[in-house]
Enzyme design. Structure first.
Site, PDB file in Angstrom:
ATOM      1  CB  CYS A 103      -0.910   0.009   1.212  1.00 38.51           C
ATOM      2  SG  CYS A 103      -1.722  -1.572   1.538  1.00 38.51           S
TER       3      CYS A 103
ATOM      4  CG  HIS B 130      -6.237   1.754   0.229  1.00 35.63           C
ATOM      5  ND1 HIS B 130      -5.049   2.298  -0.208  1.00 35.63           N
ATOM      6  CD2 HIS B 130      -5.882   0.648   0.973  1.00 35.63           C
ATOM      7  CE1 HIS B 130      -4.034   1.582   0.248  1.00 35.63           C
ATOM      8  NE2 HIS B 130      -4.522   0.564   0.959  1.00 35.63           N
TER       9      HIS B 130
END
Length: 394
Positions: free
Chosen positions: A86, A335
């Site tokens: 991420c 995200h």
């Protein structure tokens, strides 16, 4: 080393886009980034590119960086794909800063892209899972929600943090996301909505978890030698810090802190010559509500155990002393793994250039971005500041 400046940054809408490809999304973000540069920029000016992506669904794992840069006309320049879960495009931003500071490039592109919504829920869980410790966490059935639920449980047990504190993070970030036209979940939620939502991994409810998202984002970093060609109101990347840690949560000494975040923050503060008190706003990695509370403590916005009372006080809301996640954060903005870190730089650019609209932080001169990979196996922090004396008004 030379100073590095952020002269342009932009993103696509974040959401679910079945008619888009990773190439088309990256093109949209890149062209919007060019348009965001005050004096404009020619693609031929770009010396190097770094592109963050995990490759959810397995698409174009090899050479995915060059696959998107050639699509937008950046033929011939060196392009490196960055994969750090991420934190991929947060590290792409750091690489761009390094290239500029070292003299290897005068203009570097940092970007990221991800498509996550065109695979089954089982496939998406697999691709998310590869960013955790595979042998002892993923193959034993642990999910990322489960890992962060353990962190939430530990924080509650040690410090008295409550479910309501987690829900206040969600309410705040949805409120900000409702003001962001690019947000995936651009709607408000109430405290009752967050508290009474279905449980995903106790104590985390649905509103304590970010969505899976498609999107792309880019940022242009230039050297002090050429910054005047592109803007009269420069935004200096004053500090950058990064760190890695054990990938598995079970391997760490504490479940109530992310050591990589602490180290990355300390490095960035030291390079910038500032303290946490000097930060006017921050974009932090809130993949789950507990992650934002941990970031408050790890980045020095409060002492360990005080994150719950801090969010309850309103200090991190728009209009508070230090607004956090004015974009809506991962929770509301979305995200798209490979694009998240670059997306944080986009919000910092908007805030510091006074173009954040209804989310604008009055008088913002210094901001921070904080991007985490997995449950804390990697973290990167940027400190950015305006050099102009002109006030930015809300």
């Amino acid at each position: 080393m030379r100073d590095a400046y952020l002269v342009g940054a932009a993103q696509t809408d974040f959401g679910s886009f079945p008619d888009e490809s990773y190439r088309s999304l990256f093109r949209t973000a890149f062209e919007a980034t060019r348009d965001s540069v005050p004096a404009g920029i020619d693609p031929d000016d770009v010396d190097e590119a770094f592109v963050g992506t995990l490759g959810v669904g397995g698409r174009q794992l090899g050479l995915s960086g060059p696959a998107v840069t050639e699509h937008v006309g950046l033929d011939g320049i060196p392009c490196t794909r960055v994969e750090n879960a991420c934190a991929a495009s947060g590290f792409a931003g750091r690489h761009a800063v390094q290239a500029v500071k070292s003299g290897m490039a005068d203009v570097a592109l940092a970007g990221g892209v991800e498509i996550m919504t065109d695979t089954s829920s089982d496939a998406t869980k697999y691709w998310l899972g590869v960013s955790g410790e595979t042998e002892w966490e993923r193959l034993s059935g642990t999910t990322f929600a489960g890992v962060y639920a353990q962190m939430a449980d530990a924080h509650m047990e040690e410090y008295g943090t409550t479910s309501e504190h987690l829900s206040r993070v969600a309410v705040k970030n949805h409120g900000n996301g409702a003001k962001n036209p690019h947000a995936h979940l651009g709607f408000e939620c109430s405290l009752e909505d967050a508290e009474n939502a279905p449980v995903v991994a106790d104590p985390l409810t649905l509103y304590h978890c970010c969505p899976t998202t498609d999107g792309a984002a880019c940022a242009l970093v230039v050297s002090e030698d050429v910054v005047d060609r592109y803007t009269d109101d420069p935004i200096r990347i004053a500090g950058v810090g990064a760190a890695s840690d054990r990938v598995g949560l079970f391997q760490r000494e504490s479940y109530t802190s992310v050591p990589a975040s602490k180290e990355a923050g300390q490095q960035a503060y030291e390079m910038a010559g500032v303290t946490p008190d000097d930060i006017d706003f921050a974009e932090v990695h809130d993949c789950f509500a507990i992650a934002e509370l941990l970031a408050y403590e790890d980045l020095g916005f409060c002492e360990p155990g005080e994150a719950g009372p801090l969010v309850e006080s309103g200090e991190t809301e728009l209009g508070g002393e230090r607004p956090v996640n004015t974009s809506g954060g991962l929770k509301s903005k979305g995200h798209p793994i490979g694009a998240t870190g670059a997306g944080q730089l986009v919000e910092a650019f908007k805030q510091l250039s006074g173009t954040a609209g209804d989310r604008q932080v009055e008088g913002a001169t210094r901001g921070l971005t904080h991007n985490v990979g997995g449950s804390g196996g990697a973290a990167v922090v940027h400190v950015l500041e305006r050099e102009s004396e002109t006030e930015v008004d809300a």
